[in-house]
Design an enzyme around this catalytic site. Sequence first.
Site, PDB file in Angstrom:
ATOM      1  N   ARG A  65      96.925 -56.183  16.695  1.00 25.40           N
ATOM      2  CA  ARG A  65      96.788 -55.827  15.289  1.00 25.40           C
ATOM      3  C   ARG A  65      95.347 -55.894  14.790  1.00 25.40           C
ATOM      4  O   ARG A  65      94.880 -54.985  14.105  1.00 25.40           O
ATOM      5  CB  ARG A  65      97.690 -56.749  14.449  1.00 25.40           C
ATOM      6  CG  ARG A  65      97.762 -56.385  12.976  1.00 25.40           C
ATOM      7  CD  ARG A  65      98.507 -55.083  12.763  1.00 25.40           C
ATOM      8  NE  ARG A  65      99.861 -55.108  13.258  1.00 25.40           N
ATOM      9  CZ  ARG A  65     100.915 -55.573  12.591  1.00 25.40           C
ATOM     10  NH1 ARG A  65     100.762 -56.090  11.400  1.00 25.40           N
ATOM     11  NH2 ARG A  65     102.114 -55.523  13.114  1.00 25.40           N
ATOM     12  N   TYR A  69      92.947 -52.975  13.203  1.00 30.09           N
ATOM     13  CA  TYR A  69      92.265 -53.071  11.913  1.00 30.09           C
ATOM     14  C   TYR A  69      90.779 -52.723  12.047  1.00 30.09           C
ATOM     15  O   TYR A  69      90.208 -52.028  11.204  1.00 30.09           O
ATOM     16  CB  TYR A  69      92.417 -54.479  11.344  1.00 30.09           C
ATOM     17  CG  TYR A  69      93.818 -54.814  10.869  1.00 30.09           C
ATOM     18  CD1 TYR A  69      94.760 -53.809  10.659  1.00 30.09           C
ATOM     19  CD2 TYR A  69      94.191 -56.134  10.640  1.00 30.09           C
ATOM     20  CE1 TYR A  69      96.031 -54.115  10.229  1.00 30.09           C
ATOM     21  CE2 TYR A  69      95.469 -56.443  10.201  1.00 30.09           C
ATOM     22  CZ  TYR A  69      96.389 -55.434  10.007  1.00 30.09           C
ATOM     23  OH  TYR A  69      97.652 -55.755   9.575  1.00 30.09           O
ATOM     24  N   TYR A  91      99.673 -47.828   2.259  1.00 33.30           N
ATOM     25  CA  TYR A  91     101.015 -48.078   1.717  1.00 33.30           C
ATOM     26  C   TYR A  91     100.986 -49.252   0.742  1.00 33.30           C
ATOM     27  O   TYR A  91     100.256 -50.219   0.935  1.00 33.30           O
ATOM     28  CB  TYR A  91     101.962 -48.379   2.879  1.00 33.30           C
ATOM     29  CG  TYR A  91     103.358 -48.784   2.488  1.00 33.30           C
ATOM     30  CD1 TYR A  91     104.249 -47.847   1.988  1.00 33.30           C
ATOM     31  CD2 TYR A  91     103.780 -50.094   2.629  1.00 33.30           C
ATOM     32  CE1 TYR A  91     105.537 -48.205   1.631  1.00 33.30           C
ATOM     33  CE2 TYR A  91     105.071 -50.473   2.278  1.00 33.30           C
ATOM     34  CZ  TYR A  91     105.941 -49.524   1.785  1.00 33.30           C
ATOM     35  OH  TYR A  91     107.216 -49.893   1.438  1.00 33.30           O
TER      36      TYR A  91
END
Length: 352
Positions: A65, A69, A91
């Site tokens: 992750r 990023y 989002y």
Amino acid sequence: MKTGSLTVVGTGIQLVGHLTLAAKASIEQADKVLFAVADPVTAKWLQTLNVTAEALPYNTNNQRRTETYREMVDRILAEVRQGLNVCAVFYGHPGVFAYPTHEAIKQARREGFRAQMLAGISAEDCLFADLGLDPGRNGCQSFEATDFLIRRRKFDPTSALILWQIATIGNLGFYLMKRYQEAFADFHRAIELQPDYTWAIAHRGVTYRFLGEAYYPKALGDLDRAIERQPDYVWAIAYRSRIYELMKCYKQSLIDFDRAIALDENILRGKNWQIEKGLLLCYDGQYSEAIACCEQRLQQIADDTTALYCIAVSKARWQGVDKAASEIERSRTALLAQLKKGLQHTRFCLKR
């Protein structure tokens, strides 16, 4: 102020309906739109607002992750540096649990570009509406779930408490960002709260590894403890093998290696277990076994350069460089062919 700018906006939670007028205008007027949204319908709709709209790199695998990023931030800044007015669309609320948005804005400002974030509708906003909850009545507290448990955050039991990201509780956080001292403190605190927390024990053990060689025995101690509690904990077994390897205790490393592979052949994540075992056998002086192991790999992929390299090194250590001449040449030829193929591919891409 440099030419080029960054505006970060959020789509909200509800498809299309939560997008603010200011956010919509920013998307339509941007020179380049980059997005990370939760569904393909929103993605297509964004492309109708601005034909330049393009998805940011997004890997849903938690183990990568933070790398994802960083890729997002790099991608956004690359467009800004070209002098474009960029709109990055995320989002929900773009500033809530969205590391790349804050990091991109900070970095853009440090480099002298205009950068701003427009507020969006978050999950918390929807929660207030859905439950009829007014945070102004008795107050409201909000924490990330793992942080809340590990750090024993103080809270008022008479006011509402919101815990975010329950589904990802136990995510490695600081560990994945290579902030090992902070990761160690978190794992240690978790074990203090729950002494039989096997997951935290194993991960504290692995964190010891990154604190330096002096901590290797402590790493083994934690991994031993975790495996004793959970004998089929394949991740911990594989890492204990690695610690033994770093300590040059190759026989112990091989024992754990075989045990881990017997439980899960894919535990090495992208590495071929036959080659990895071959290298361990070579380190341990078991040269014929190392060669046999890598030959198994070559039956699957005849020009695997790492397998060929391992065979060449094993033969050279075992019988001398002169007797390993053919293996060395075979490895060299395969490597040169791979490099040539890579260069041809690069030229093809550049021509396109």
